[in-house]
Scaffold this active site. Structure first.
Site, mmCIF file in Angstrom:
data_model
loop_
_atom_site.group_PDB
_atom_site.id
_atom_site.type_symbol
_atom_site.label_atom_id
_atom_site.label_comp_id
_atom_site.label_asym_id
_atom_site.label_seq_id
_atom_site.Cartn_x
_atom_site.Cartn_y
_atom_site.Cartn_z
ATOM 1 N N ASP A 18 0.871 -1.189 0.000
ATOM 2 C CA ASP A 18 0.000 0.000 0.000
ATOM 3 C C ASP A 18 0.904 1.234 0.000
ATOM 4 O OD1 ASP A 18 -2.483 1.544 0.306
ATOM 5 O OD2 ASP A 18 -1.802 1.960 2.327
ATOM 6 N N SER A 19 0.301 2.383 -0.280
ATOM 7 C CA SER A 19 1.073 3.619 -0.224
ATOM 8 C C SER A 19 1.504 3.940 1.212
ATOM 9 C CB SER A 19 0.222 4.770 -0.766
ATOM 10 O OG SER A 19 -0.991 4.849 -0.031
ATOM 11 N N GLY A 51 -2.889 9.166 -3.684
ATOM 12 C CA GLY A 51 -4.202 9.582 -4.192
ATOM 13 C C GLY A 51 -4.244 10.930 -4.880
ATOM 14 N N CYS A 81 -4.075 -1.373 -2.073
ATOM 15 C CA CYS A 81 -4.232 0.071 -2.234
ATOM 16 C C CYS A 81 -5.133 0.253 -3.446
ATOM 17 C CB CYS A 81 -2.867 0.704 -2.470
ATOM 18 S SG CYS A 81 -2.925 2.464 -2.887
ATOM 19 N N THR A 83 -5.809 3.027 -5.045
ATOM 20 C CA THR A 83 -5.214 3.943 -6.007
ATOM 21 C C THR A 83 -4.230 3.197 -6.902
ATOM 22 O OG1 THR A 83 -5.409 5.637 -4.294
ATOM 23 C CG2 THR A 83 -4.042 6.175 -6.197
ATOM 24 N N GLU A 161 -5.311 8.670 9.386
ATOM 25 C CA GLU A 161 -3.952 8.563 9.935
ATOM 26 C C GLU A 161 -3.814 9.353 11.230
ATOM 27 O OE1 GLU A 161 -0.604 8.568 7.485
ATOM 28 O OE2 GLU A 161 -1.497 7.042 6.202
ATOM 29 N N CYS A 201 -11.099 3.025 -0.731
ATOM 30 C CA CYS A 201 -9.757 3.403 -0.274
ATOM 31 C C CYS A 201 -9.521 2.615 1.005
ATOM 32 C CB CYS A 201 -9.678 4.905 0.009
ATOM 33 S SG CYS A 201 -8.123 5.396 0.788
ATOM 34 N N HIS A 203 -7.908 3.234 3.551
ATOM 35 C CA HIS A 203 -7.936 4.028 4.784
ATOM 36 C C HIS A 203 -9.371 4.193 5.321
ATOM 37 C CE1 HIS A 203 -3.843 5.344 3.781
ATOM 38 N NE2 HIS A 203 -3.784 5.950 4.960
HETATM 39 N N1 DGL Z 1 -4.806 3.705 0.886
HETATM 40 C C1 DGL Z 1 -4.792 4.234 -0.439
HETATM 41 C C2 DGL Z 1 -5.941 3.663 -1.283
HETATM 42 O O1 DGL Z 1 -6.505 2.619 -0.958
HETATM 43 C C3 DGL Z 1 -4.883 5.736 -0.510
HETATM 44 C C4 DGL Z 1 -4.004 6.572 0.300
HETATM 45 C C5 DGL Z 1 -3.190 7.521 -0.552
HETATM 46 O O2 DGL Z 1 -3.711 8.551 -1.028
HETATM 47 O O3 DGL Z 1 -2.028 7.182 -0.758
HETATM 48 O O4 DGL Z 1 -6.288 4.224 -2.289
#
Ligand code: DGL
Length: 284
Positions: A18-19, A51, A81, A83, A161, A201, A203
Site C-alpha cells: 500500500d502507499s 491519491g 491500495c 489507487t 492517519e 480506499c 484508509h
Molecule cells: N490507501 C490508499 C488507497 O486505498 C490511498 C491513500 C493515498 O492517497 O495514498 O487508495
C-alpha cells in the site's frame, strides 16, 4: 517483464503493498482468512499520498514497490491500495507474468454488485481512484445497467492517519463529502440515490462509523478487504500455493520512511501492536 518462472513454492510469503498504512486493514482480513500464511507488508510511507498523484507516477511507484517485494521471493502479491490497483494492475500483470497478483478494486466491485438492490452504487475513494474510473468500469462490466456515482474524499486519508475518526471534525468532513449522496440531483451526482456505498480506499474503513452516521442505516457499506482476502485464498488454492505448514507464520513489515510512525499508526489499522524495531526501512 520480470520473471523467474512460475511460482511453485507454497511456503513463501505473500507480499502486500500500500502507499502507507491503509493496506493494513486488508492485511488484517488476509490474516483472518489465511492464518497459516506468512506476509510481508510494504508501506511506501515516504511517498504517501498516492491519491493526489498522476496515474503515471502511481504506476511508477507501484512497480518499484512490487519489484522490492518480488526481490524478497514472494509467491503472490496483493495490491492493498485502491489507487495503485486502479492505476497499475494491468502494468503489474504484464511485468510479472508468472506471479499471481490481485488488487482490491475488482473484489470491491464484485461485493458492491452483490449488495445492491437498486443498481445505484456510490464509490468514495482518493482523487486518483475516482478520476481514473476503474471502479465505475469494474461495476458496469458486472452490471451494465448500474448507475455509479463517485466522490473523491482525499481528506479522509489524513483523518484516518491522524486518528480523527469520530467527533466534530470527522463528522463535518463526512457531511461535506457525502452530502450529494443524500441530496438527489445535487453536485455531480445523478438524481438516483445510491443504496450501496463502496469504501474505495483502504484508509476509509477507519471512518466507517462516522460515514454510517452520515449516510444512514439504509445504505449498505461495502469494504473490499474481506472480499479481497477471499479472492486471494481462491487464487492461491487454484494454483496450489496455499501454505500447508501448521507452524506460526510471522508478519514482517517494510516502510520507506518513519518506522516508529508506521508502527504507532499502523497498529490502529491492523488491530494489533506492531513493534517498531520489526519495521525495516528500505529505499525504492
Ligand atoms: N490507501 C490508499 C488507497 O486505498 C490511498 C491513500 C493515498 O492517497 O495514498 O487508495
Amino acid at each position: 517483464m520480470l520473471t523467474n518462472g512460475p511460482v511453485v513454492d507454497s511456503s513463501r510469503a505473500i507480499g502486500v503493498f500500500d502507499s502507507g498504512v491503509g493496506g493494513l486493514t486488508v492485511l488484517r482480513a488476509l490474516r483472518d482468512e489465511l492464518p497459516r500464511e506468512q506476509f510481508i507488508y510494504l508501506g511506501d510511507t515516504a511517498r504517501l499520498p498516492y491519491g493526489t498523484k498522476s496515474a503515471e507516477t502511481v504506476v511508477r511507484y507501484a512497480l518499484q514497490a512490487a519489484d522490492a517485494l518480488i526481490g524478497r521471493g514472494i509467491k503472490a502479491l496483493v495490491v492493498a491500495c485502491n489507487t495503485a490497483s486502479a492505476a497499475a494492475l494491468p502494468s503489474m500483470r504484464e511485468r510479472y507474468a508468472d506471479l499471481p497478483v490481485i488488487g482490491v478494486v475488482e473484489p470491491g466491485a464484485e461485493a458492491a454488485v452483490i449488495a445492491t438492490r437498486s443498481g445505484c452504487i456510490a464509490v468514495i475513494g482518493t482523487e486518483a481512484t475516482v478520476r481514473g474510473g476503474a471502479y465505475q468500469r469494474a461495476i458496469c462490466r458486472r452490471r451494465p445497467d448500474a448507475v455509479v456515482s463517485a466522490v473523491a474524499c482525499q481528506m479522509f486519508v489524513a483523518l484516518a492517519e491522524e486518528g480523527w475518526t469520530s467527533g466534530a471534525v470527522a463528522r463535518a468532513t463526512a457531511q461535506r463529502y457525502l452530502a450529494p449522496l443524500s441530496t438527489p440531483g445535487s453536485g455531480s451526482m445523478p438524481a438516483a440515490v445510491a443504496d450501496t456505498l463502496v469504501l474505495g480506499c483502504t484508509h476509509f474503513p477507519m471512518l466507517r462509523s462516522v460515514i454510517r452516521e452520515v449516510v444512514g442505516d439504509t445504505v449498505t457499506i461495502v469494504d473490499s478487504a474481506a472480499t479481497t482476502a477471499r479472492a486471494a485464498r481462491a487464487m492461491l488454492s487454484e494454483r496450489g500455493l496455499l501454505r500447508l505448514d501448521e507452524t506460526a507464520a510471522p508478519m514482517s513489515f517494510l516502510a520507506t520512511d518513519g518506522a516508529a510512525r508506521f508502527a504507532a499508526i499502523g497498529a490502529r489499522f491492523l488491530g494489533c501492536d506492531i513493534d517498531s524495531r520489526a519495521v525495516e526501512l528500505i529505499d525504492l
